[in-house]
Write a protein that holds these residues in place. Structure first.
Motif, PDB file in Angstrom:
ATOM      1  N   GLN A 107      29.668 -78.332   0.748  1.00 40.78           N
ATOM      2  CA  GLN A 107      29.098 -77.202  -0.003  1.00 40.78           C
ATOM      3  C   GLN A 107      29.019 -75.907   0.340  1.00 40.78           C
ATOM      4  O   GLN A 107      28.976 -74.742  -0.252  1.00 40.78           O
ATOM      5  CB  GLN A 107      27.956 -77.846  -0.664  1.00 40.78           C
ATOM      6  CG  GLN A 107      27.913 -77.092  -2.392  1.00 40.78           C
ATOM      7  CD  GLN A 107      26.781 -77.997  -3.161  1.00 40.78           C
ATOM      8  OE1 GLN A 107      26.711 -79.049  -3.263  1.00 40.78           O
ATOM      9  NE2 GLN A 107      25.573 -77.198  -3.644  1.00 40.78           N
ATOM     10  N   GLU A 151      24.132 -75.162  -5.901  1.00 39.15           N
ATOM     11  CA  GLU A 151      25.439 -74.664  -6.229  1.00 39.15           C
ATOM     12  C   GLU A 151      25.248 -73.176  -6.822  1.00 39.15           C
ATOM     13  O   GLU A 151      25.818 -72.301  -6.902  1.00 39.15           O
ATOM     14  CB  GLU A 151      26.283 -75.528  -6.811  1.00 39.15           C
ATOM     15  CG  GLU A 151      27.657 -74.961  -7.276  1.00 39.15           C
ATOM     16  CD  GLU A 151      28.655 -75.958  -7.857  1.00 39.15           C
ATOM     17  OE1 GLU A 151      29.809 -75.666  -8.085  1.00 39.15           O
ATOM     18  OE2 GLU A 151      28.169 -77.099  -8.233  1.00 39.15           O
ATOM     19  N   ALA A 152      24.425 -73.582  -7.788  1.00 36.13           N
ATOM     20  CA  ALA A 152      23.771 -72.535  -8.840  1.00 36.13           C
ATOM     21  C   ALA A 152      23.145 -71.317  -7.859  1.00 36.13           C
ATOM     22  O   ALA A 152      23.577 -70.105  -8.264  1.00 36.13           O
ATOM     23  CB  ALA A 152      22.859 -72.861  -9.687  1.00 36.13           C
ATOM     24  N   SER A 210      19.520 -81.867  -4.732  1.00 39.39           N
ATOM     25  CA  SER A 210      19.870 -81.183  -6.035  1.00 39.39           C
ATOM     26  C   SER A 210      20.994 -80.238  -5.722  1.00 39.39           C
ATOM     27  O   SER A 210      20.992 -79.293  -5.559  1.00 39.39           O
ATOM     28  CB  SER A 210      18.815 -80.661  -6.454  1.00 39.39           C
ATOM     29  OG  SER A 210      17.600 -81.238  -7.180  1.00 39.39           O
ATOM     30  N   PHE A 211      22.171 -81.075  -5.644  1.00 36.36           N
ATOM     31  CA  PHE A 211      23.476 -80.442  -5.401  1.00 36.36           C
ATOM     32  C   PHE A 211      23.678 -79.371  -6.421  1.00 36.36           C
ATOM     33  O   PHE A 211      24.257 -78.136  -6.184  1.00 36.36           O
ATOM     34  CB  PHE A 211      24.924 -81.514  -5.353  1.00 36.36           C
ATOM     35  CG  PHE A 211      24.480 -82.372  -4.170  1.00 36.36           C
ATOM     36  CD1 PHE A 211      24.641 -82.252  -2.906  1.00 36.36           C
ATOM     37  CD2 PHE A 211      24.162 -83.628  -4.628  1.00 36.36           C
ATOM     38  CE1 PHE A 211      24.520 -82.990  -2.051  1.00 36.36           C
ATOM     39  CE2 PHE A 211      24.158 -84.667  -3.885  1.00 36.36           C
ATOM     40  CZ  PHE A 211      24.368 -84.550  -2.239  1.00 36.36           C
ATOM     41  N   GLU A 212      23.642 -79.588  -7.619  1.00 41.10           N
ATOM     42  CA  GLU A 212      23.969 -78.570  -8.659  1.00 41.10           C
ATOM     43  C   GLU A 212      23.039 -77.214  -8.639  1.00 41.10           C
ATOM     44  O   GLU A 212      23.392 -76.184  -8.751  1.00 41.10           O
ATOM     45  CB  GLU A 212      23.767 -79.426 -10.262  1.00 41.10           C
ATOM     46  CG  GLU A 212      24.762 -80.541 -10.335  1.00 41.10           C
ATOM     47  CD  GLU A 212      24.354 -81.670  -9.746  1.00 41.10           C
ATOM     48  OE1 GLU A 212      23.094 -81.694  -9.418  1.00 41.10           O
ATOM     49  OE2 GLU A 212      25.236 -82.631  -9.714  1.00 41.10           O
TER      50      GLU A 212
END
Length: 237
Positions: A213, A184-185, A179-181
């Motif tokens: 990331q 990031e959040a 879950s990259f997003e």
């Protein structure tokens, strides 16, 4: 970025679940200590061990398996699953774990986990944030706490927590990518956290992207056991 292999334990065996479903179990080895030795011989220094029986039973179950792993290797082991009381915590540390993951207990008894952080230090306690549809899950991922992930993280960041393992349950064991997003959040909201990604890693490219990331670590399970990542790749990315 630290790449951290996972050994999940049911009945003393090395297994993997799909999306946390205990009815979807794949068994890989009946000798987790040997699996751990293989990781160490390849150059791995850290290991993530989960007592799936303990998570379901709500108390530590596979303590002998943990002892076997820590006595057979020099790996830095973090252990989670079923740690609900101070006695559980002390038992796990005495069995050789370097860090303990507070998962469900961090939702159900925040005051107790606050005491653990104060007494044992934030370097010993990893916050386990298992999430599905934005909500923190508990009891071996079987129940929703109803608590929003970001609120949960914020509470513990205020207490000084340093390490967080965040698992998107919808990604776990399906080899469809992390879950990259979501990560990031979390990074944007809590830039000082040592954030460890868990769930969904399907191969080398996913690990490279997580590293770029800026994540502190990434846990690898099924991708290794299914042959999508080699031991050499785990130590050279």
């Amino acid at each position: 970025m630290e790449i951290i292999p996972a050994i999940d334990i049911i009945d003393g065996q090395c297994v993997r679940l799909t999306k946390g479903d205990y009815d979807q179990v794949t068994r890989y080895s009946d000798d987790p200590a040997q699996v751990a030795r293989d990781f160490e011989l390849a150059g791995i220094s850290r290991l993530h061990v989960v007592d799936l029986d303990g998570a379901k039973a709500r108390h530590v179950v596979n303590i002998d398996t943990l002892r076997n792993i820590t006595s057979a290797t020099g790996l830095s082991v973090d252990f989670g699953g079923g740690v609900k009381t101070r006695e559980d915590l002390e038992l796990v540390l005495a069995a050789g774990a370097k860090q303990v993951t507070a998962g469900s207990i961090a939702v159900s008894d925040k005051e107790e986990v606050k005491k653990w952080i104060e007494e044992f230090g934030p370097d010993k306690i990893i916050l386990g944030a298992d999430v599905l549809d934005g909500k923190v899950m508990v009891s071996g991922w079987q129940e929703s706490s109803g608590e929003e992930l970001m609120d949960f993280l914020n509470y513990y960041v205020q207490l000084g927590i340093q390490y967080v393992i965040c698992t998107d349950i919808s990604k776990d064991g399906v080899l469809a990518g992390p879950s990259f997003e979501l990560y990031e959040a979390i990074q944007l909201r809590f830039p000082t956290l040592h954030l460890i990604a868990s769930g969904g890693v399907s191969g080398k490219d996913d690990l490279i992207r997580l590293k770029r990331q800026g994540l502190y670590g990434a846990i690898v399970g099924k991708a290794f056991y299914e042959g999508r990542l080699t031991l050499e790749e785990l130590t050279t990315i």
